[in-house]
Structures are given as structure tokens and as C-alpha cells.
Write an enzyme that holds these catalytic residues in place. Structure first.
Site, PDB file in Angstrom:
ATOM      1  N   SER A 598       0.841  -0.901   0.130  1.00  0.00           N
ATOM      2  CA  SER A 598      -0.003   0.294  -0.150  1.00  0.00           C
ATOM      3  C   SER A 598       0.766   1.085  -0.404  1.00  0.00           C
ATOM      4  CB  SER A 598      -1.194  -0.190   0.962  1.00  0.00           C
ATOM      5  OG  SER A 598      -1.816   1.509   1.567  1.00  0.00           O
ATOM      6  N   TYR A 611      -2.420  -0.859   9.947  1.00  0.00           N
ATOM      7  CA  TYR A 611      -2.110  -1.783   8.686  1.00  0.00           C
ATOM      8  C   TYR A 611      -0.703  -0.771   7.926  1.00  0.00           C
ATOM      9  CZ  TYR A 611      -4.013  -1.290   3.754  1.00  0.00           C
ATOM     10  OH  TYR A 611      -3.417  -1.656   2.536  1.00  0.00           O
TER      11      TYR A 611
END
Length: 730
Positions: A598, A611
Site C-alpha cells: 500500500s 495497517y
């Protein structure tokens, strides 16, 4: 022949008057073809042809003319439709005989034999573009209205016996004529025409080493005659069956199912790597009782060496299989591999010698000398091909060859085609022309691509993207139903893989589904085992599975969120990579792996601590795996920005929370898709390109990373974020 449905035990009687009576004559021909082709005991995939001579109106003269409708080149009886049939003026075909008779002779075939194929175009009725079969003159020269030319195992068994001519008279009571082996074409058709004329009370002809042809004035009666010919041969073989002493009786005992599965999972990647010295192959495994009875038998080495008989068979299986002299009760895995290596090396030497001894001045260049069928006592049969469909058909054809040998050995002694005749079929200019007409292989046509997270979002889009490039796609997901849905959708587009009933041949096609928990090594290992059994190995692995847990969203503590985030987003990729690497190392073939990370890995922000840090760790995992898996495997990362569309990470409540957080107007009555579009639009305005980030954008990058176009790129993170300058490398 007048027959009843209950007259048959060895073939399926499928004619239905209620269906057939509603059909036109051409539709009846298609119907007859389909029900003949549906029974593998009647004819093999792509083999045989059917015809009917029908009266049609000539579009130029308006007169009634006789037209031969015959299954065209490259068609399959089971799936044939009207457009798969050639249509030719019967009168013009008959006139071509004068052209043929003027051709000069050579030492092994009329020089104009192959050229006659090109002449068929001048006989086409209504400009039908379907290419004519090499058997077209056979159907034309048999005067009856309906003709079936088939390759049933039971009949080929008789046609492969050393005393095939006398057996023809004995088995069918004088109702079948006999013609010794001749390569299909005009000359062979002329011989059959003479046999038809010399034996006017016959219902068919046995074609030595090949199959049979039969005829009738009615479509249904022609169908029943075909079944009678096959049933009669099968019953005669059944009466002489040797039972436990078939193929000389057993020599080797089979492994138990679990032991065989374990061995194959280790062996197939090794075999795939050894075979794929020029191009990669896909495997199909056959382990049913009939296959094991043959490979375990005393006579298997002798019969395997003789090779196959029917031309349709060895075009797929080559002149003979590779028999590996292995006894699982005495030999270990390393011994099996050693014997396989030696066997493949010798096979290539022998095949090269076969080519040199048999080639003619105009023969095509030698093809890959590697075997396409491997026989392993105690284990089974492994067929290889450029894709799953071809390897499955190759295995199916050798299964047919086994049945032919079984029948021939039961009633007489099996004989194969002479090598020169076999070569002239294998390297026939017409067959070479077919190969040259084949469309160019897609970039991933020989690759097995595992997409983990294929149930939705980026993973599903990636599965579709690589399938478009010809890949065999393994759709893996924690939720099996979602994975299966993706696989089913791909199968609907690219075709259905069909196992052959009663043969034990695995039936998977361009896509299969697997459930997997990437945080569990046992689950991942089981997934790769199943993939290996289905295809023989792996080539690319793309991991799109991940988890996003925001504070308060999951009702768990920060510690729990960290544990789960790192377990899925980091450890999961590590487990997948290290398990896959065992297969890559066994194959010795280059591979590629993509982990989805990401842009959050490079951007510090509030609200997604677990995350973001797990994705930062995943970025470094990419680099570490690139080092660990080199030099065979390229490992790269795909770093998306926020992809809202189709993502399970954005359920309705999270989308609404985000819209509220950013003061984006919405209505509670908005659909889920409308809400996602609004959020995606908001995120787009934060990028340089001002465009929403979609799953398709990520799939395109994932494909690029496994396509081979970036073969010198490894250990890199590719951002697909629309241009987030906050994520620029520092």
C-alpha cells in the site's frame, strides 16, 4: 442393421426419435454426430467424421444438386454444429478423380495426394469456408447417403492385431470388408471404394491400424450400424478377456492413495522442469484402476515400446511414451528422479534418431523431442501439453491406446504402425500446415498463475486480467464460494475443462478455485499441493489478500489489531512465498511473485496505525524475498492508493464514516455503489491525476510485473496511486 436400445452393453444408445423426427436432414446429421461423439468408447476427441449426401438448391442455377456435408477439418463430433461441416458439390468431387489419376507417382505416395486437399476448395457449395477433412474423398466415394468414419477402441483393437484381416471375417460374420493400413487421403479412399464395390452386401470396412467406416441409406440406421460394429467387437474382446492376467498380470503394486498424492506433489514439479527445456508444459494425471493395471503390468514395458497404433493417438502421444522402470515398494523418490532424468535424456536421443532415420527431403523441422506421456508403475500416467486442454486430451488418447492394446492382446497379438508410416503421419505436411495455422500463443498460455484474494476487488480483477493473456488461473481466497464464483465466471468465458468419465483423468480447465488461509502454513501447503496435482506446477503467484482494521471498527484492542494485521499482511506473504519457492526450486524454471502492499506504507497518518506499519513491513518483505528467491524468481510489490470499488475493505458503514469524516454530501438512500463512487471521487481529487483508482488499474500493474516485460526488475515497489506526492520516494 435393425437394433434396439437394450442390444448394447459397451456403447450408449442415445438416438431419440422424438428429437430426431423434428429435425431437417442437415440437423439430423449434426444430431447423429453429437451423440456419437458424446461416447468416448465410440470415438476420441476430435477424431472421426460423419457425412450425408443431401439434395440442395444450387444458388446459381436454381437446380437441385447433390451436396456432400461432411465434418470439417479440426472439428469435434461431440460439439459440432452445422457450421463445422464442409459442404461440397458431389459431382465436382467425383470429377476430381481424373485430376488425381494424372498425378505422377513417387516412392511412397502420389505426388499430388496432398495437393488434392487444395482442390476441394473448387468444390465448395455456397462458398462454405469450412476447411475440408482429409477423409472427404472417403465419404464421397462410398455411394450410400449416410457414412460414419469412427475410431472406437474396440474396433482399433481388432485393426491392430497381427491377424486383423481374418479376425474381421470372424468377428463380424462376413459383413465387414477389410482394407490394410493406408495413410488417409485420395488413394486410400479409392481402395475403400473398390472394397465397397467388391463386397456389396457389407455394411462397413475395417481400416487396418485405424478404425472403421460404415454406411446406410438412413441416418438412424447408419447410427445403429456404427453401434453394432463397435458392440460386436467389444463383445468378442470381452469373451476373450484375460482377467487378472491382462497385460501379463501385475508386476508392481500400487501406492496407497495418500502416498501417491504425496509422491506426485513432489515429483510433478521436478518432471515439469526436466521436460520444459524448450517450452513449458502443463500436466494431467491419470491414476484410475485401468491406468494402474497397465503401468503395473508385466507387459507394460514391451507394449509401451511398440508405441500407439491409431494415427489420431500418436499425433498427441508421439510415437511412444516414456516408461520409467520404477517400483515404489523398492525405490525411493531420489531413485525415481534419477531414472526419470536418464529416461528423458535417452528418449530425446532415440526420438532424434527416429527423426533422422525417417525424415524425407520435404519433412518439417524436428519438433521438441521430449516425451508427452510418462508411465510410472505404482503411480499412474502423466500427460503433458502446451495447456491443460492439450495435456488432458493427450492423456485421454493414451488411455484409448491402452484399451486398444488390451483388446488386441486379449484376442491376438498387438502390432503398431511401422515407424516410417508413423513418421509420415506425425510429420505430414498437412498436419504441419494445421500447426502453422494455429493462432499465436497468448503471453501467459503456458503459465499457471495463482491469484490469492481472487474472490473480489483487486484479486478478482487480476484473475480476469491474466486469464485474458491465456494463463491457467488458480482463484484462491479465504472464502471458497467467492473463489469458485470467479473461477466459474472465467470458465464461462474461456471454456469448460471436462474430465473423461471413468478414466480418472482430472478435469480442470482454464480456472480452478481453492480456499486458503495464508496465515496458516498447512493451508497454504495444501493449496499448492492441489495446484500441482491439477497442472504440474506453478509459474506466477500474486497475493492481493489483505486486511484493514481501523480503531473501533472491529471491536478489538490495538494489540489484537496489530497481531491480525501483521499475520495477514506480512506473515501471510512470507508463508506463501516460502511454500511456493519449494515448487519453483523443484522445477528450476523462472517465476514471478507480486505482493500487494500500500502507499500507506510510505505515508505516516492518523487512524490506521496497525495497517500502515504492517504494509511498511510488507514493503521490506518484498525486498527480502527478492533476495531469498533469487535468481529464479522475481519478487515485486504493488502499492495501491485507496481502492474503494469492489473492495471488501470498504463495507457500507466504513464508506459512510469516511464520507462523514471528510464532509462529503451523501444520502442514506444512496446505494452501496453510489456511496463508493462518491468516496472514490473524493480520494481522486487528492491525487495529481484527479482520477479514481480502480481494481483494473491495479490488475494492469500486477499483470505487467508477471508478464516477463520487466524480467530484470525485482525487489521493487510499484505505486499505482493516481499520483500521491506524499508517497513519493524520499
Amino acid at each position: 442393421m435393425q437394433s434396439q436400445k437394450n442390444d448394447f452393453r459397451h456403447v450408449n444408445y442415445s438416438w431419440d426419435d422424438a428429437v430426431a423426427d423434428e429435425l431437417t436432414e442437415l440437423e439430423s446429421l449434426v444430431y447423429r454426430s453429437n451423440i456419437l461423439g458424446a461416447d468416448q468408447r465410440i470415438t476420441n476427441t476430435g477424431g472421426g467424421n460423419t457425412s450425408a449426401k443431401l439434395m440442395e438448391i444450387d444458388p446459381l442455377t436454381g437446380e437441385n444438386v447433390e451436396v456432400l456435408w461432411v465434418k470439417g477439418s479440426g472439428g469435434d463430433l461431440r460439439t459440432a454444429k452445422a457450421e463445422n461441416f464442409s459442404s461440397l458439390y458431389q459431382g465436382k468431387l467425383e470429377a476430381l478423380d481424373e485430376t488425381y489419376q494424372k498425378q505422377p507417382e513417387t516412392g511412397y505416395k502420389s505426388a499430388g495426394e496432398d495437393a488434392m486437399i487444395g482442390m476441394y476448395k473448387h468444390c465448395n457449395f455456397c462458398l462454405n469456408p469450412r476447411a475440408s477433412s482429409i477423409d472427404t474423398p472417403l465419404h464421397s466415394m462410398i455411394a450410400d447417403k449416410h457414412v460414419d468414419h469412427l475410431h472406437p477402441n474396440a474396433v482399433i483393437a481388432v485393426a491392430s492385431c497381427k491377424d486383423q484381416e481374418s479376425l474381421t471375417e470372424t468377428i463380424w460374420g462376413g459383413k465387414m470388408a477389410y482394407v490394410p493400413w493406408m495413410r488417409p487421403g485420395w488413394e486410400a479412399a479409392k481402395v475403400c471404394e473398390q472394397a465397397y464395390a467388391d463386397k456389396p452386401d457389407s455394411v462397413g470396412i475395417l481400416l487396418g491400424q485405424h478404425g472403421h467406416t460404415n454406411w446406410n441409406s438412413e441416418s438412424k440406421s447408419c447410427y445403429e450400424t456404427s453401434l453394432w460394429v463397435i458392440e460386436t467387437a467389444a463383445r468378442y474382446i470381452e469373451q476373450h478377456d484375460k482377467g487378472e492376467m491382462t497385460f501379463g498380470g501385475p508386476k508392481v503394486s500400487s501406492l496407497a492413495d495418500a502416498e501417491r498424492t504425496e509422491l506426485l506433489a513432489k515429483f510433478l514439479p521436478v518432471a515439469r522442469g526436466l521436460l520444459s527445456n524448450k517450452v513449458k508444459f502443463i500436466a494431467t494425471v491419470q491414476t484410475d484402476e485401468n491406468a494402474l493395471r497397465f503401468v503395473n503390468s508385466v507387459d507394460a514395458p514391451r507394449l509401451a515400446k511398440l508405441g500407439t497404433s491409431c494415427p489420431d493417438h500418436f499425433l498427441r502421444t508421439k510415437i511412444q511414451p516414456l516408461y520409467v522402470d520404477f517400483d515404489p515398494q523398492q525405490d525411493d523418490f531420489d531413485t525415481l528422479v534419477t531414472k526419470l532424468k536418464a529416461g528423458i535424456e535417452q528418449y530425446r536421443i532415440d526420438y532424434t534418431e527416429y527423426y533422422k532415420n525417417c525424415k524425407r527431403d520435404d519433412s518439417p523441422a524436428m519438433r521438441d523431442p521430449s516425451p508427452t506421456v510418462i508411465l510410472i508403475p505404482g503411480v499412474g500416467i502423466i500427460g503433458w501439453g502446451k495447456n491443460k486442454s492439450e495435456s488432458r486430451v493427450t492423456t485421454e488418447f493414451y488411455n484409448c491406446a491402452i484399451e486398444v492394446m488390451r483388446g488386441a492382446e486379449a484376442i491376438s497379438e498387438y502390432t503398431a504402425l511401422p515407424q516410417q508410416e508413423a513418421f509420415d503421419i506425425e510429420y505430414w505436411a498437412l498436419e504441419e500446415a494445421k500447426l502453422q495455422r494455429m493462432p499465436k500463443e497468448a503471453p501467459l498460455a503456458r503459465d499457471v498463475v495463482v491469484v490469492i484474494g481472487a474472490g473480489d476487488g483487486i484479486g478478482k480483477e487480476t484473475a480476469f486480467r491474466v486469464a485474458k493473456e491465456g494463463a491457467h488461473v488458480v482463484c484462491a481466497d479465504l472464502r471458497f464460494e467467492a473463489a469458485q464464483k470467479t473461477a466459474d465466471e472465467l470458465t464461462a468465458i474461456y471454456g469448460q475443462g471436462i474430465g473423461v468419465a471413468g478414466t480418472g483423468i482430472s478435469g480442470c480447465g482454464p480456472a480452478i478455485a481453492q480456499d486458503v488461509d495464508i496465515t496458516n502454513r498447512e493451508s497454504v501447503a495444501k493449496m499448492f499441493e492441489q495446484i500441482t496435482l491439477a497442472y504440474g506446477g506453478i509459474d506466477k503467484v500474486i497475493v492481493t489478500a489483505g486486511v484493514f482494521l481501523a480503531p473501533g471498527q472491529a471491536g478489538m484492542s490495538n494489540d489484537q489489531m496489530f497481531d491480525i494485521s501483521f499475520s495477514v499482511n506480512v506473515k501471510g506473504g512470507y508463508i506463501v512465498g516460502t511454500e511456493a519457492n519449494q515448487i519453483w526450486k523443484a522445477q528450476g524454471l523462472t517465476g514471478a511473485m507480486v505482493l500487494t502492499t500500500s502507499v500507506n506504507a510510505a505515508v505516516s497518518k492518523k487512524g490506521s496505525l496497525a495497517y500502515d506499519t504492517s504494509k511498511a513491513a510488507a514493503n521490506h518483505l518484498v525486498r527480502e524475498l527478492a533476495v531469498e528467491l533469487s535468481p529464479l524468481v522475481n519478487v515485486n510489490g504493488l502499492a495501491p492508493a485507496t481502492v474503494v470499488k469492489g473492495s471488501t475493505m470498504f463495507p457500507r458503514d466504513r464508506v459512510i464514516a469516511s464520507l462523514s469524516k471528510y464532509n462529503v454530501e451523501f444520502s442514506e438512500s444512496d446505494s452501496d455503489d453510489e456511496l463508493r463512487d462518491k468516496l472514490a471521487g473524493f480520494y481522486a481529487q487528492r491525487t495529481l491525476t484527479k482520477k479514481p483508482i480502480t481494481p483494473a488499474d491495479q490488475a494492469e500493474a500486477a499483470y505487467l510485473l508477471v508478464s516477463g516485460q520487466l524480467s530484470k526488475t525485482t525487489g521493487q515497489i510499484i505505486s499505482v496511486d493516481g499520483g500521491l506526492h506524499e508517497a513519493f520516494l524520499r
